[in-house]
Scaffold this motif. Sequence first.
Motif, PDB file in Angstrom:
ATOM      1  N   ARG A   1      -4.270   7.126   8.565  1.00 61.72           N
ATOM      2  CA  ARG A   1      -4.647   8.466   8.192  1.00 61.72           C
ATOM      3  C   ARG A   1      -4.535   8.791   6.662  1.00 61.72           C
ATOM      4  O   ARG A   1      -4.521   9.651   5.955  1.00 61.72           O
ATOM      5  CB  ARG A   1      -3.832   9.601   9.020  1.00 61.72           C
ATOM      6  CG  ARG A   1      -4.201   9.416  10.307  1.00 61.72           C
ATOM      7  CD  ARG A   1      -3.440  10.589  11.243  1.00 61.72           C
ATOM      8  NE  ARG A   1      -1.804  10.544  10.991  1.00 61.72           N
ATOM      9  CZ  ARG A   1      -1.429  11.556  10.542  1.00 61.72           C
ATOM     10  NH1 ARG A   1      -2.090  12.687  10.012  1.00 61.72           N
ATOM     11  NH2 ARG A   1      -0.018  11.726  10.359  1.00 61.72           N
ATOM     12  N   LEU A   2      -3.788   7.618   5.731  1.00 63.13           N
ATOM     13  CA  LEU A   2      -3.648   7.782   4.369  1.00 63.13           C
ATOM     14  C   LEU A   2      -4.701   7.295   3.625  1.00 63.13           C
ATOM     15  O   LEU A   2      -5.177   6.040   3.749  1.00 63.13           O
ATOM     16  CB  LEU A   2      -2.342   7.087   4.068  1.00 63.13           C
ATOM     17  CG  LEU A   2      -1.949   7.319   2.652  1.00 63.13           C
ATOM     18  CD1 LEU A   2      -1.663   8.682   2.287  1.00 63.13           C
ATOM     19  CD2 LEU A   2      -0.588   6.578   2.407  1.00 63.13           C
ATOM     20  N   ILE A   3      -5.380   8.020   2.732  1.00 66.24           N
ATOM     21  CA  ILE A   3      -6.468   7.427   1.738  1.00 66.24           C
ATOM     22  C   ILE A   3      -6.177   7.584   0.424  1.00 66.24           C
ATOM     23  O   ILE A   3      -5.644   8.889  -0.195  1.00 66.24           O
ATOM     24  CB  ILE A   3      -7.727   8.288   1.956  1.00 66.24           C
ATOM     25  CG1 ILE A   3      -8.322   8.163   3.404  1.00 66.24           C
ATOM     26  CG2 ILE A   3      -8.924   8.207   0.844  1.00 66.24           C
ATOM     27  CD1 ILE A   3      -8.661   9.327   4.008  1.00 66.24           C
ATOM     28  N   CYS A   4      -6.055   6.599  -0.278  1.00 63.05           N
ATOM     29  CA  CYS A   4      -5.255   6.458  -1.863  1.00 63.05           C
ATOM     30  C   CYS A   4      -6.491   6.183  -2.883  1.00 63.05           C
ATOM     31  O   CYS A   4      -7.382   5.328  -2.527  1.00 63.05           O
ATOM     32  CB  CYS A   4      -4.113   5.401  -2.130  1.00 63.05           C
ATOM     33  SG  CYS A   4      -3.039   5.831  -0.772  1.00 63.05           S
TER      34      CYS A   4
ATOM     35  N   SER B   1       5.671  11.767  -9.472  1.00 59.82           N
ATOM     36  CA  SER B   1       5.343  10.376 -10.054  1.00 59.82           C
ATOM     37  C   SER B   1       4.066   9.762  -9.462  1.00 59.82           C
ATOM     38  O   SER B   1       4.205   9.369  -8.318  1.00 59.82           O
ATOM     39  CB  SER B   1       6.348   9.216  -9.991  1.00 59.82           C
ATOM     40  OG  SER B   1       6.117   7.889 -10.096  1.00 59.82           O
ATOM     41  N   SER B   2       3.157   9.232 -10.082  1.00 56.73           N
ATOM     42  CA  SER B   2       2.009   8.660  -9.630  1.00 56.73           C
ATOM     43  C   SER B   2       2.443   7.044  -9.129  1.00 56.73           C
ATOM     44  O   SER B   2       1.852   6.350  -8.380  1.00 56.73           O
ATOM     45  CB  SER B   2       1.137   8.237 -10.616  1.00 56.73           C
ATOM     46  OG  SER B   2       1.343   7.660 -11.815  1.00 56.73           O
TER      47      SER B   2
ATOM     48  N   CYS C   1       1.926   4.508  -0.878  1.00 57.21           N
ATOM     49  CA  CYS C   1       0.559   4.231  -0.347  1.00 57.21           C
ATOM     50  C   CYS C   1       0.463   2.711  -0.231  1.00 57.21           C
ATOM     51  O   CYS C   1      -0.748   2.201   0.346  1.00 57.21           O
ATOM     52  CB  CYS C   1      -0.624   4.542  -1.378  1.00 57.21           C
ATOM     53  SG  CYS C   1      -0.691   6.492  -1.484  1.00 57.21           S
ATOM     54  N   GLY C   2       1.195   1.786  -0.483  1.00 61.29           N
ATOM     55  CA  GLY C   2       1.111   0.251  -0.486  1.00 61.29           C
ATOM     56  C   GLY C   2       0.485  -0.400  -1.539  1.00 61.29           C
ATOM     57  O   GLY C   2       0.125  -1.417  -1.310  1.00 61.29           O
ATOM     58  N   LEU C   3       0.212   0.386  -2.624  1.00 67.71           N
ATOM     59  CA  LEU C   3      -0.361  -0.218  -3.935  1.00 67.71           C
ATOM     60  C   LEU C   3       0.537  -0.880  -4.852  1.00 67.71           C
ATOM     61  O   LEU C   3       0.176  -1.530  -5.771  1.00 67.71           O
ATOM     62  CB  LEU C   3      -1.236   0.935  -4.687  1.00 67.71           C
ATOM     63  CG  LEU C   3      -1.931   1.769  -3.665  1.00 67.71           C
ATOM     64  CD1 LEU C   3      -2.669   2.890  -4.819  1.00 67.71           C
ATOM     65  CD2 LEU C   3      -3.212   0.980  -3.301  1.00 67.71           C
ATOM     66  N   GLY C   4       1.978  -0.688  -4.642  1.00 68.79           N
ATOM     67  CA  GLY C   4       2.842  -1.563  -5.394  1.00 68.79           C
ATOM     68  C   GLY C   4       3.341  -0.333  -6.299  1.00 68.79           C
ATOM     69  O   GLY C   4       2.559   0.431  -6.693  1.00 68.79           O
ATOM     70  N   SER C   5       4.385  -0.723  -6.990  1.00 69.56           N
ATOM     71  CA  SER C   5       4.964   0.434  -7.977  1.00 69.56           C
ATOM     72  C   SER C   5       4.795  -0.019  -9.432  1.00 69.56           C
ATOM     73  O   SER C   5       4.815   1.011 -10.157  1.00 69.56           O
ATOM     74  CB  SER C   5       6.605   0.110  -7.962  1.00 69.56           C
ATOM     75  OG  SER C   5       6.983  -1.347  -8.197  1.00 69.56           O
TER      76      SER C   5
ATOM     77  N   PRO D   1      -3.752   7.989  -8.611  1.00 70.37           N
ATOM     78  CA  PRO D   1      -3.916   9.341  -8.930  1.00 70.37           C
ATOM     79  C   PRO D   1      -3.983  10.518  -8.070  1.00 70.37           C
ATOM     80  O   PRO D   1      -4.153  11.529  -8.340  1.00 70.37           O
ATOM     81  CB  PRO D   1      -5.558   8.869  -9.524  1.00 70.37           C
ATOM     82  CG  PRO D   1      -6.236   7.938  -8.835  1.00 70.37           C
ATOM     83  CD  PRO D   1      -4.709   7.135  -8.586  1.00 70.37           C
ATOM     84  N   CYS D   2      -4.380  10.050  -6.792  1.00 68.82           N
ATOM     85  CA  CYS D   2      -4.166  10.885  -5.485  1.00 68.82           C
ATOM     86  C   CYS D   2      -4.183  10.219  -4.211  1.00 68.82           C
ATOM     87  O   CYS D   2      -4.499   9.378  -4.097  1.00 68.82           O
ATOM     88  CB  CYS D   2      -5.366  12.005  -5.691  1.00 68.82           C
ATOM     89  SG  CYS D   2      -6.955  11.071  -5.316  1.00 68.82           S
TER      90      CYS D   2
END
Length: 153
Positions: free
Chosen positions: A36-39, A93-94, A101-105, A110-111
């Motif tokens: 249910r998470l959209i990044c 912090s983005s 979100c699982g995109l890495g640190s 952006p949202c």
Amino acid sequence: MCILKLKNVDKCKMINRNKLGRALQGVLTQAKTEGRLICGLLPAISCLENSLEDVLLCVLPQTRPGDATTHMQTVLLQAFCFENYIPVIQVDSSEKLAQYCGLGSRVGCPCAVITKDMEAQQDPPLSPSEQELTDFYECTIEEFPRPVLELPG
């Protein structure tokens, strides 16, 4: 009417702002697990455009000074959400948001948009943490500057 306002004031006083960052972390993690998470900006806009009624809340990182493009995107996204009664939670912090979100640190996010759990059989359909975050938004809607939650990490 006065009784309703009094209940809302009491509800607002009971929110522990120091624990909201951890609550948001849990909501993001749970939403990611449940799909249910959209990044990202374009996926979030697409979700808002196509399934507006399914959106639970929008999470936006604080913009950095001098980043006019991101600031304008954020302002427009906030305005759209405000017009459509979607709570917006700002975070510090983005990079932390990207990590959850699982995109890495190393990259920023952006949202993020969290959609409602359409399969939930509970009433109300929100988890206690989701309800606390939406209550926090309602209690702080008139605060300026908008409060920014510090994500753990």
